[in-house]
Write a protein that holds these residues in place. Structure first.
Motif, PDB file in Angstrom:
ATOM      1  N   ALA A 152       0.836  -1.198   0.000  1.00  0.00           N
ATOM      2  CA  ALA A 152       0.000   0.000   0.000  1.00  0.00           C
ATOM      3  C   ALA A 152       0.872   1.249   0.000  1.00  0.00           C
ATOM      4  N   ALA A 153       0.378   2.286  -0.659  1.00  0.00           N
ATOM      5  CA  ALA A 153       1.047   3.592  -0.680  1.00  0.00           C
ATOM      6  C   ALA A 153      -0.044   4.633  -0.873  1.00  0.00           C
ATOM      7  N   PHE A 154      -0.309   5.428   0.150  1.00  0.00           N
ATOM      8  CA  PHE A 154      -1.434   6.363   0.066  1.00  0.00           C
ATOM      9  C   PHE A 154      -1.178   7.610   0.903  1.00  0.00           C
ATOM     10  N   TYR A 155      -1.858   8.697   0.520  1.00  0.00           N
ATOM     11  CA  TYR A 155      -1.800   9.950   1.276  1.00  0.00           C
ATOM     12  C   TYR A 155      -2.917   9.937   2.313  1.00  0.00           C
ATOM     13  N   SER A 156      -2.632  10.475   3.490  1.00  0.00           N
ATOM     14  CA  SER A 156      -3.653  10.541   4.529  1.00  0.00           C
ATOM     15  C   SER A 156      -3.473  11.792   5.375  1.00  0.00           C
ATOM     16  N   GLU A 157      -4.577  12.350   5.804  1.00  0.00           N
ATOM     17  CA  GLU A 157      -4.562  13.453   6.762  1.00  0.00           C
ATOM     18  C   GLU A 157      -4.993  12.953   8.139  1.00  0.00           C
ATOM     19  N   ARG A 158      -5.068  11.620   8.276  1.00  0.00           N
ATOM     20  CA  ARG A 158      -5.525  11.025   9.543  1.00  0.00           C
ATOM     21  C   ARG A 158      -4.482  10.061  10.107  1.00  0.00           C
ATOM     22  N   ILE A 159      -3.217  10.435   9.976  1.00  0.00           N
ATOM     23  CA  ILE A 159      -2.139   9.599  10.510  1.00  0.00           C
ATOM     24  C   ILE A 159      -1.961   9.929  11.986  1.00  0.00           C
ATOM     25  N   PRO A 160      -1.998   8.948  12.868  1.00  0.00           N
ATOM     26  CA  PRO A 160      -1.842   9.242  14.306  1.00  0.00           C
ATOM     27  C   PRO A 160      -0.436   9.737  14.620  1.00  0.00           C
ATOM     28  N   GLY A 161      -0.365  10.837  15.365  1.00  0.00           N
ATOM     29  CA  GLY A 161       0.925  11.397  15.769  1.00  0.00           C
ATOM     30  C   GLY A 161       0.951  11.667  17.260  1.00  0.00           C
ATOM     31  N   ASP A 162       2.057  12.205  17.739  1.00  0.00           N
ATOM     32  CA  ASP A 162       2.197  12.473  19.173  1.00  0.00           C
ATOM     33  C   ASP A 162       1.185  13.490  19.684  1.00  0.00           C
ATOM     34  N   ASP A 163       0.884  14.467  18.854  1.00  0.00           N
ATOM     35  CA  ASP A 163      -0.031  15.531  19.276  1.00  0.00           C
ATOM     36  C   ASP A 163      -1.325  15.529  18.460  1.00  0.00           C
ATOM     37  N   GLY A 164      -1.753  14.371  18.049  1.00  0.00           N
ATOM     38  CA  GLY A 164      -2.971  14.275  17.248  1.00  0.00           C
ATOM     39  C   GLY A 164      -2.674  13.759  15.862  1.00  0.00           C
ATOM     40  N   ARG A 165      -3.375  14.262  14.883  1.00  0.00           N
ATOM     41  CA  ARG A 165      -3.215  13.777  13.520  1.00  0.00           C
ATOM     42  C   ARG A 165      -2.149  14.556  12.767  1.00  0.00           C
ATOM     43  N   ILE A 166      -1.422  13.829  11.940  1.00  0.00           N
ATOM     44  CA  ILE A 166      -0.480  14.461  11.022  1.00  0.00           C
ATOM     45  C   ILE A 166      -0.871  14.050   9.612  1.00  0.00           C
ATOM     46  N   ARG A 167      -0.280  14.673   8.627  1.00  0.00           N
ATOM     47  CA  ARG A 167      -0.593  14.352   7.231  1.00  0.00           C
ATOM     48  C   ARG A 167       0.669  13.982   6.497  1.00  0.00           C
ATOM     49  N   GLY A 168       0.519  13.159   5.493  1.00  0.00           N
ATOM     50  CA  GLY A 168       1.668  12.726   4.722  1.00  0.00           C
ATOM     51  C   GLY A 168       1.365  11.428   3.999  1.00  0.00           C
ATOM     52  N   MET A 169       2.412  10.765   3.542  1.00  0.00           N
ATOM     53  CA  MET A 169       2.254   9.537   2.773  1.00  0.00           C
ATOM     54  C   MET A 169       2.648   8.337   3.611  1.00  0.00           C
ATOM     55  N   VAL A 170       1.842   7.293   3.505  1.00  0.00           N
ATOM     56  CA  VAL A 170       2.074   6.057   4.244  1.00  0.00           C
ATOM     57  C   VAL A 170       2.465   4.956   3.261  1.00  0.00           C
ATOM     58  N   PHE A 171       3.551   4.257   3.561  1.00  0.00           N
ATOM     59  CA  PHE A 171       3.976   3.094   2.792  1.00  0.00           C
ATOM     60  C   PHE A 171       3.874   1.859   3.685  1.00  0.00           C
ATOM     61  N   ILE A 172       3.273   0.806   3.163  1.00  0.00           N
ATOM     62  CA  ILE A 172       3.177  -0.453   3.905  1.00  0.00           C
ATOM     63  C   ILE A 172       3.673  -1.568   2.996  1.00  0.00           C
ATOM     64  N   SER A 173       4.699  -2.271   3.450  1.00  0.00           N
ATOM     65  CA  SER A 173       5.301  -3.353   2.667  1.00  0.00           C
ATOM     66  C   SER A 173       5.105  -4.686   3.378  1.00  0.00           C
ATOM     67  N   ARG A 174       5.504  -5.763   2.726  1.00  0.00           N
ATOM     68  CA  ARG A 174       5.423  -7.085   3.342  1.00  0.00           C
ATOM     69  C   ARG A 174       6.286  -7.144   4.604  1.00  0.00           C
TER      70      ARG A 174
END
Length: 251
Positions: A152-174
């Motif tokens: 998977a490779a997708f943009y999100s504005e709902r990435i959990p961070g230390d102070d709430g949500r952050i935005r950016g790209m998420v990569f998920i590999s095997r």
């Protein structure tokens, strides 16, 4: 936006200043130690030198009290930098599971005309896509994955961070799926993967488009449905089992 990989950049790669090596040697404690050393030395020079020229003892005190720690930090940082430079392939091998030959192949492909560089006008290049590899660059180091290993490779504005949500790209590999998941601090469910917060929505679209040219099976949305169940890839009930179900559908 896309960046041109210039002949000057390729020449630097050939001389040993590869993306993987440079990213590894300028991050974390190394960068902090070198930066602190330079700061101390500059402060010592500009604060102590005028007094020293005037023949005042205070100038020597400034130079010693600020200059010595500066030298210690600078030398320590440079030693750490050299050590990381020697062992950078070992570091990436442990993180990715690839052997040295595969990692050197990734470095060679960055020199090829087919390589694509993506990033922001202010942040510079944050991601490379080659014929067989993804190399995502952040302040910490590089994330290196074969495109065939990406799930998977997708943009999100709902990435959990230390102070709430952050935005950016998420990569998920095997490799990421096989590791212990984290707890999503917003939903208390399971998540994992690698985040590049330097890539905005526009850059993400360019990256996912290039990745899909080489691996059309990669999921490019945070929400995935197999027709019977809907999965939030940043908030799964059972990380490994849910991904096993998702990947069965994607085969």
């Amino acid at each position: 936006m896309k960046f041109e990989i210039t002949e000057k950049m390729r020449e630097q790669f050939r001389k040993g200043r590869t993306v993987l090596k440079v990213s590894r040697t300028r991050s974390g404690a190394v960068k902090g130690a070198v930066g602190a050393g330079i700061t101390f030395l500059v402060f010592a020079l500009f604060s102590g030198l005028p007094f020293l020229i005037s023949g005042m003892l205070g100038g020597m005190i400034f130079l010693v009290t600020m200059g010595v720690p500066g030298l210690i930090f600078l030398v320590t940082g440079k030693v750490m930098q050299a050590r990381r430079g020697r062992d950078y392939l070992k570091f990436y091998g442990e993180e990715s599971g690839y052997d040295e030959a595969v990692l050197r192949q990734a470095e060679q492909e960055l020199l090829m005309p087919q390589a694509v560089a993506v990033g922001g006008a202010k942040t510079g290049i944050s991601c490379y896509i080659t014929e067989n590899f993804l190399v995502s660059v952040t302040k910490e180091a590089c994330y290196v994955r074969m495109l065939s290993d990406l799930c998977a490779a997708f943009y999100s504005e709902r990435i959990p961070g230390d102070d709430g949500r952050i935005r950016g790209m998420v990569f998920i590999s095997r490799q990421d799926i096989a590791r212990e998941p984290q707890t999503n601090s917003l939903t208390y469910r399971q998540c994992g993967g690698y985040i590049n917060a330097l890539l905005d929505r526009e850059a993400c679209a360019l990256v996912t488009g290039e990745i899909q040219k080489h691996n059309p099976a990669v999921i490019v949305n945070q929400i995935f449905s197999d027709g019977q169940k809907t999965y939030d890839l940043l908030s799964l009930d059972r990380w490994t089992q849910d991904w096993e179900a998702i990947l069965r559908v994607r085969r």
